[in-house]
Each structure stands twice: as structure tokens, then as C-alpha cells.
Design a protein around this motif. Structure first.
Motif, short mmCIF file in Angstrom:
data_model
loop_
_atom_site.label_atom_id
_atom_site.label_comp_id
_atom_site.label_asym_id
_atom_site.label_seq_id
_atom_site.Cartn_x
_atom_site.Cartn_y
_atom_site.Cartn_z
N ALA A 315 0.97 -1.16 -0.17
CA ALA A 315 -0.07 0.16 0.08
C ALA A 315 0.83 1.30 -0.01
CB ALA A 315 -0.95 -0.02 1.24
N LEU A 316 1.94 1.25 0.83
CA LEU A 316 2.84 2.24 0.86
C LEU A 316 3.42 2.64 -0.71
CD1 LEU A 316 4.21 4.09 3.11
CD2 LEU A 316 6.01 2.91 3.05
N LEU A 317 3.93 1.55 -1.23
CA LEU A 317 4.46 1.80 -2.53
C LEU A 317 3.33 2.26 -3.60
CD1 LEU A 317 6.91 1.30 -4.57
CD2 LEU A 317 5.99 -0.90 -4.57
N ALA A 318 2.28 1.57 -3.50
CA ALA A 318 1.12 2.09 -4.25
C ALA A 318 0.94 3.50 -4.29
CB ALA A 318 -0.22 1.22 -4.13
N THR A 319 0.87 4.08 -2.94
CA THR A 319 0.68 5.37 -2.88
C THR A 319 1.71 6.34 -3.45
OG1 THR A 319 -0.75 4.91 -0.75
CG2 THR A 319 0.04 7.04 -1.04
N ALA A 320 2.98 5.61 -3.22
CA ALA A 320 3.99 6.50 -3.62
C ALA A 320 4.04 6.70 -5.36
CB ALA A 320 5.33 6.07 -3.40
N ARG A 323 -0.41 9.69 -9.03
CA ARG A 323 -0.31 11.03 -8.95
C ARG A 323 -0.92 11.89 -7.59
NH1 ARG A 323 1.82 12.17 -13.94
NH2 ARG A 323 1.27 10.48 -15.57
N THR A 324 -2.14 11.47 -7.35
CA THR A 324 -3.06 12.01 -6.38
C THR A 324 -3.36 10.97 -5.15
OG1 THR A 324 -3.60 13.77 -7.65
CG2 THR A 324 -4.78 13.53 -5.73
N TYR A 325 -3.45 11.30 -4.25
CA TYR A 325 -3.67 10.26 -3.38
C TYR A 325 -5.34 9.96 -3.31
CZ TYR A 325 -4.56 7.60 1.38
OH TYR A 325 -4.79 6.91 2.24
N GLY A 326 -5.79 8.75 -3.54
CA GLY A 326 -7.02 8.24 -3.45
C GLY A 326 -7.24 7.80 -5.00
N LEU A 327 -6.09 7.97 -5.86
CA LEU A 327 -6.68 7.30 -7.33
C LEU A 327 -6.20 5.90 -7.27
CD1 LEU A 327 -5.23 10.10 -9.48
CD2 LEU A 327 -7.54 9.74 -8.94
N PRO A 328 -6.69 5.05 -8.18
CA PRO A 328 -6.41 3.66 -8.16
C PRO A 328 -4.80 3.69 -9.01
CG PRO A 328 -8.05 4.12 -9.53
CD PRO A 328 -8.05 5.19 -8.95
N LEU A 329 -4.02 2.57 -8.67
CA LEU A 329 -2.97 2.59 -9.39
C LEU A 329 -3.12 1.74 -10.74
CD1 LEU A 329 0.19 2.95 -9.45
CD2 LEU A 329 0.51 0.68 -8.42
N ALA A 334 0.07 6.02 -12.71
CA ALA A 334 1.25 5.75 -12.36
C ALA A 334 2.26 6.88 -12.76
CB ALA A 334 1.89 4.32 -12.83
N THR A 335 3.19 6.99 -11.65
CA THR A 335 4.33 7.97 -11.93
C THR A 335 5.31 7.94 -11.04
OG1 THR A 335 4.55 10.63 -12.04
CG2 THR A 335 2.96 9.73 -10.41
N LEU A 336 6.53 8.25 -11.54
CA LEU A 336 7.74 8.13 -10.47
C LEU A 336 8.10 9.76 -10.03
CD1 LEU A 336 10.01 5.80 -12.41
CD2 LEU A 336 8.72 5.28 -10.42
N ASP A 337 6.96 10.47 -10.26
CA ASP A 337 7.35 12.18 -10.01
C ASP A 337 7.49 12.23 -8.55
OD1 ASP A 337 7.39 14.69 -11.32
OD2 ASP A 337 5.63 15.11 -9.81
N ASN A 338 6.63 11.46 -7.64
CA ASN A 338 6.88 11.66 -6.24
C ASN A 338 8.31 11.36 -5.67
OD1 ASN A 338 4.12 12.24 -5.90
ND2 ASN A 338 3.55 10.12 -6.01
N PHE A 339 8.99 10.28 -6.49
CA PHE A 339 10.34 10.07 -6.04
C PHE A 339 11.36 11.10 -6.52
CE2 PHE A 339 8.18 5.84 -5.77
CZ PHE A 339 8.52 5.18 -4.71
N GLU A 523 3.04 14.07 6.28
CA GLU A 523 1.76 13.22 6.31
C GLU A 523 0.77 14.11 7.09
OE1 GLU A 523 -1.14 9.91 6.25
OE2 GLU A 523 0.91 10.35 5.27
N ASP A 524 1.51 14.87 8.26
CA ASP A 524 0.45 15.73 8.88
C ASP A 524 0.03 16.81 8.10
OD1 ASP A 524 -0.56 16.14 11.49
OD2 ASP A 524 0.77 17.90 11.73
N GLY A 525 0.63 17.23 7.08
CA GLY A 525 0.30 18.41 6.25
C GLY A 525 -0.46 17.90 5.14
N GLY A 526 -0.94 16.78 4.89
CA GLY A 526 -1.58 16.46 3.67
C GLY A 526 -0.85 15.92 2.51
N TYR A 527 0.58 16.25 2.54
CA TYR A 527 1.37 15.40 1.36
C TYR A 527 1.39 14.19 1.48
CZ TYR A 527 1.91 20.75 1.14
OH TYR A 527 1.67 21.96 0.99
N THR A 528 0.62 13.46 1.28
CA THR A 528 0.51 11.85 1.65
C THR A 528 1.30 11.17 0.60
OG1 THR A 528 -1.90 12.03 2.53
CG2 THR A 528 -0.91 9.85 1.68
N THR A 529 1.28 11.42 -0.78
CA THR A 529 2.07 10.82 -1.68
C THR A 529 3.71 11.20 -1.61
OG1 THR A 529 1.75 12.58 -3.31
CG2 THR A 529 0.25 10.71 -3.35
N LEU A 530 4.14 12.16 -1.19
CA LEU A 530 5.16 12.68 -0.82
C LEU A 530 5.71 11.87 0.44
CD1 LEU A 530 5.72 16.41 -1.51
CD2 LEU A 530 6.01 14.46 -2.95
#
Length: 564
Positions: A315-320, A323-329, A334-339, A523-530
Motif C-alpha cells: 500500500a505504501l508503494l502504491a501510494t508513492a 499522482r494524487t492520493y485516492g486514485l487507483p494505481l 502511475a508516476t515516478l514523480d513523487n520519488f 503526512e500531517d500536512g496532507g502531502y500523503t504521496t510525498l
């Protein structure tokens, strides 16, 4: 041969001085500040704090979550130790390694991964079509969610303690019972478990104290559920009001430290009175054949590993990767932009990786060298051994006390400018490094002390007779012999400090962020994918270091690497 207070004397003096400055002084000053009342010391501030409803509630929540999570961790950890220690299941080494991964992953990353595995916005569950309805309350934002994840985090601790005790049991009684025709269930119930009782109590105590000082899981799961524990309460007050409320927080920290120390003492007493006399030397442990049940047991182990390791990390990898948290993978999301964002573009994350590497690496190297000196002095006799044991004991105390209490103690001790040089360590990376040194000293000493216990004492006498001084003996004989154990100790400290958040939660500042605090803030600030991308990188680095340490452990004395 009489001990000559030259090289050893200087080494002992330096060891005592460092332990005093890094552990005894900060904790002593914290105690004084927590008990300060007018011109003297009094329990009045503690009584007043305990009269506060918020402190009462936080203390009860801390004890509640620690007790029930420790019970669950003890039950599951003991069962796993019995299955892997007494039966003929295959691939035991692989199962042991996989079961220990949750222990090495930082608690806040554990919380984030489970939040993303079970919530209505989980990319993994949305991809599988299993996500709860949007707007559904997250099932882990509750008291039981905190208890569940604390149990998952600390089950490996109990497993290690019970497994080690199981492997050290003599077999005479069990062999006699089996020869007399006793079935495995009776041997287990009447012989094995009673002999394991002290280890099970120790495992419970370790899980209880570890849960008591846990910050990441209660913060990320408890705050949304309004289930506040003492570490979270202290963090909230310091984060809201800063050092202006230091006296108030110092009182709460004193209460927290007292509860942790009392828990350690109670567990030690229970162990002492519950220890059973053994009838012979340790031998290879019992082995019960499962027969036709072996595939079922192995399947149950695989399911357990899938639930506690594979599911949350997937789940952690899928969220990473979305593009936006809540979307299916899928291919479109899919993107590597968060990394790329956390590894290259975001200055704060790049700085956090660098800061954590410097602080954790510096503490690991310094503690490994310090551990060689202290562990060697611990092999001497008389007053030297007792004083070296006192230094080791200070390390044990610091490790038992919650990390957030250590951080408050360091603020109390080092917020004012240092004498002579007039510079304050507060808001610097150095204070984090020194706090790591105090909090994780015992982790470094144990493997090195184990290695020294394997050496022949005649080495010391022979070197002395040959005229070798202390520095030469350490440089030419002892340091090379225990270097592998010291290296494993350094890796253990680095693993523990690299991703931690409890110690640095109140010590970090702008420009001195650590990996743990940055992930938590994302995570506390809502930047879940980062947060997920950064967590994935740290989990990968942790597993790689565990593999390196595991391979090193093949050439080290038993006990130098915890899981070997």
C-alpha cells in the motif's frame, strides 16, 4: 596483575565523563526542573500535573495502549517463537527475517503504511476494488487501531526474546517426558512453557515499555481519534507553545520517565521470582514433526507475513506511485514523480536525508568506538568493572526512558549557551546527534560486550607481560578482534537512529530536519504521496542494511546480531 591507572584510568575517566554529560546531567536537570517548587524540590508540581484531566487521560491512555498491545504482542510473538523454534517448518531463516522487518521499520512509517492500506482512499484497495465507501471513517483512527499497530510493531521484540530463551533451554526434562510417552501438547504445557515463563515476562515488559514510549503510531492514529498518550501530549504542548512551556512539559516528562523506570523494575522483579531452575546445559532445541499439518502451518505463516509485512508495504508503494492520493494505481495514474520530488527537487527532503545520515552515522561511529572502550573495561576486575557497569547501566536507563523525554532533557540541559564558549546547542544538528548517543548507547554496547565475552582473558595478561601499554593493546589486539561486532553495533545504531522520530520530534529546527520529522510533517500536512515516497525509500534502505547486517552476523559471536 594489579591494575595500573594509566591508560585504563584515562579511558575510564573519559567514559564516565561522557556518560555523565550525555545521560546523567540532562536527566538530572530534567528531574530538578520537574520537581522545582519555589526555592526547593517538591512533589507538588507532579501532584498538580496529575490533577489535570488532560494529563490523567493521557497517562491512562498510555498505560491502556501499552498494556493491551503488549499482551497481544506477547501472545503472538510467543506463538511464532514456538512454531519456528520447535517444529520442522521449512525456510525458517527467511520467515525470521521477514517477521523482524516491522520491528526495524520506524513506527510513523508503520502507521502511514497501514493508514494507506486500510482507508477509503487507499490506492491499493481502490485498485483491487475493495476500498470502503468514500467518507467512511478510517477504521484505524481509534483506540483499537493504536493498540493493533503497537502490537504489530512490537511482536518481533517478544519473538526474539522467547526464541533466544527457547534455544537456551536444556532438553533433559522434555526428552524424559517424551520417552515416557507424553504427547507434544503436554510437553509444551507442562515443561516448555513453565521454563519459558521468565522470558515471556521479559518479552511482555519489553513490549510494554516500547509501546509506552512510542510516539509515531499514537500521534498519527490517536490524534484523529482524540486518543492522546503522554508522548503525544508533550509534543503537542511544545509544538504549540515552544520553550515557554518547558517547565510544564518537564513535569509531564518526569512523570513519563518515572512510569517507564517503574515498569522496568516491576518486570525485573517478576523475572527474578519467576525464574525456574534448569537441569543441564543448553542443547539443540526440541523439534516436533508436524507431519500432514506442516503445509497448513506454513500457509498460516505466509498469510501472517502477507498481512503484517506485504500488505502495508505494498500500500505504501502504491501510494508513492500515484499522482494524487485516492486514485487507483494503473497505467494512467502511475508516476515516478513523487520519488523525483523527494530525492531531487524538494530541498527539505534532500536536506533531511543528509542530516539524518550525518547525525545517525556520526552517532553510530562514535558509539561503536565508545562501546569498545566500555565493553573492554567491563572485562576488568574490581572497581573498574563496577564503574564500567555503571556506564552501561546509564545506557540501559536512557534506552528505557521514552525518546521524547530524552529530547526534553536535552533542551533543559543545553538550551542555555555552554560555559566558556558561549554557544547554545539548541536548534543545531549536533544536539540531535548527542541525543542519539544518549538514547542508543546500550544498543552499541551489547554486541561488543558479547564479542569480548568470547575472548580468552589470557590475551590481556600476555600483552601486559610483553610490555604492551593500554593504547597498543587496544589498537593491535582488542579493537581488531571485536571490530566485526563493533561494525554490527554501528549498523544497529544507524538503523535505529536513521529513521527515528521520537528523539528528534522536539529537537529539529528549520535547516536541521531529519527523515522522521520530514515524513511526519508531510503526512500531517496532507502531502500523503510525498510521505509515502520518502517512506518507501527509507524502508528500502532499512531492508538493505538489515541484509548486510544479517550476512555479517554469520561471522559474529551468537547474540551480536539480535535476530541471529
Amino acid at each position: 596483575m594489579a591494575w595500573r591507572p594509566r591508560g585504563e584510568g584515562l579511558a575510564l575517566a573519559v567514559a564516565i565523563l561522557l556518560a555523565t554529560v550525555l545521560i546523567a546531567l540532562p536527566l538530572g536537570l530534567l528531574l530538578v526542573k520537574g520537581l522545582a517548587a519555589g526555592d526547593g524540590l517538591s512533589l507538588g508540581p507532579v501532584a498538580e500535573a496529575l490533577g489535570s484531566r488532560s494529563v490523567q487521560r493521557a497517562l491512562l491512555n498510555s498505560l491502556d495502549s501499552s498494556f493491551f498491545s503488549a499482551l497481544a504482542a506477547t501472545a503472538v510473538g510467543t506463538l511464532l517463537a514456538l512454531v519456528l523454534g520447535l517444529t520442522d517448518v521449512r525456510a525458517k531463516g527467511l520467515f525470521v527475517f521477514l517477521l523482524l522487518i516491522p520491528m526495524m521499520i520506524p513506527p510513523h512509517v508503520t502507521a502511514i503504511s497501514w493508514i494507506q492500506a486500510a482507508g477509503p482512499s487507499s490506492p491499493l484497495l481502490r485498485t483491487l476494488g475493495l476500498a470502503p465507501e468514500p467518507g467512511t471513517t478510517h477504521p484505524l483512527y481509534s483506540r483499537w487501531g493504536v493498540i493493533l499497530l503497537l502490537a504489530v510493531q512490537h511482536t518481533p521484540l517478544v519473538f526474539l526474546v522467547v526464541r533466544a530463551a527457547l534455544r537456551a533451554q536444556p532438553r533433559e526434562l522434555a526428552d524424559a517426558a517424551r520417552t515416557a510417552g507424553a504427547p507434544p501438547s503436554r510437553v509444551l504445557r507442562r515443561i516448555v512453557l513453565p521454563l519459558l515463563a521468565p522470558a515471556i515476562v521479559a518479552g511482555f515488559g519489553l513490549a510494554f515499555v516500547s509501546a509506552l514510549k512510542n510516539f509515531g503510531i499514537p500521534a498519527l492514529l490517536g490524534i484523529p481519534a482524540r486518543y492522546t498518550t503522554l508522548p503525544v501530549l508533550m509534543w503537542q504542548r511544545m509544538a504549540s507553545f515552544g520553550v515557554s512551556i518547558l517547565e510544564n512539559v518537564a513535569v509531564i516528562a518526569t512523570i513519563m520517565a518515572g512510569v517507564a523506570v517503574m515498569a522496568v523494575i516491576v518486570v525485573a522483579l517478576l523475572q527474578r521470582y519467576g525464574r525456574a531452575a534448569l537441569t543441564g546445559p543448553p542443547r539443540p532445541p526440541l523439534s516436533f514433526r508436524l507431519g500432514a499439518k506442516r503445509p497448513l502451518v506454513e500457509g498460516a505463516l505466509l498469510i501472517f507475513v502477507a498481512l503484517v509485512v506485504v500488505l502495508p508495504l505494498s500500500a505504501l508503494l502504491a501510494t508513492a506511485l500515484v499522482r494524487t492520493y485516492g486514485l487507483p494505481l494503473n497505467a494512467a495514474t502511475a508516476t515516478l514523480d513523487n520519488f523525483a520530488e523527494v530525492l531531487v527537487r524538494q530541498g527539505v527532503t534532500v536536506r533531511a536525508f543528509l542530516n539524518s545520515s550525518v547525525a545517525a552515522g556520526g552517532a553510530a561511529l562514535a558509539l561503536a568506538a565508545f562501546a569498545i572502550v566500555v565493553a573492554h573495561l567491563g572485562t576488568r576486575h574490581g572497581a573498574v568493572r563496577r564503574l564500567a557497569g555503571a556506564v552501561d547501566g546509564l545506557g540501559d536507563i536512557a534506552y528505557a526512558i521514552p525518546g521524547i523525554v530524552i529530547s526534553i532533557a536535552f533542551i533543559v540541559a543545553f538550551i542555555a549557551p555552554l560555559p566558556v564558549i558561549g554557544v547554545s546547542l539548541y536548534n543545531t544538528l549536533l544536539i540531535i546527534t548527542l541525543a542519539y548517543g544518549a538514547a542508543f548507547l546500550t544498543i552499541a554496547i551489547k554486541p561488543v560486550a558479547t564479542a569480548f565475552a568470547q575472548l580468552d582473558p589470557a590475551l590481556e595478561d600476555a600483552a601486559r607481560v610483553a610490555g604492551a601499554g593500554y593504547a597498543m593493546r587496544m589498537r593491535r589486539i582488542f579493537a581488531p578482534l571485536v571490530a566485526p561486532a563493533a561494525a554490527s553495533a554501528a549498523i544497529l545504531v544507524f538503523l535505529t537512529a536513521y529513521n527515528e522520530i521520537t528523539v528528534s520530534a522536539l529537537l529539529w529546527s528549520s535547516g536541521n530536519e531529519t527523515i522522521g520529522t520530514t515524513i511526519f510533517n508531510y503526512e500531517d500536512g496532507g502531502y500523503t504521496t510525498l510521505a509515502a515516497a520518502m517512506s518507501t525509500v527509507t524502508v528500502g534502505a532499512t531492508v538493505v542494511l538489515m541484509l548486510i547486517l544479517d550476512r555479517m552476523g554469520r561471522h559474529l559471536p551468537a547474540g551480536a546480531v539480535p535476530w541471529r
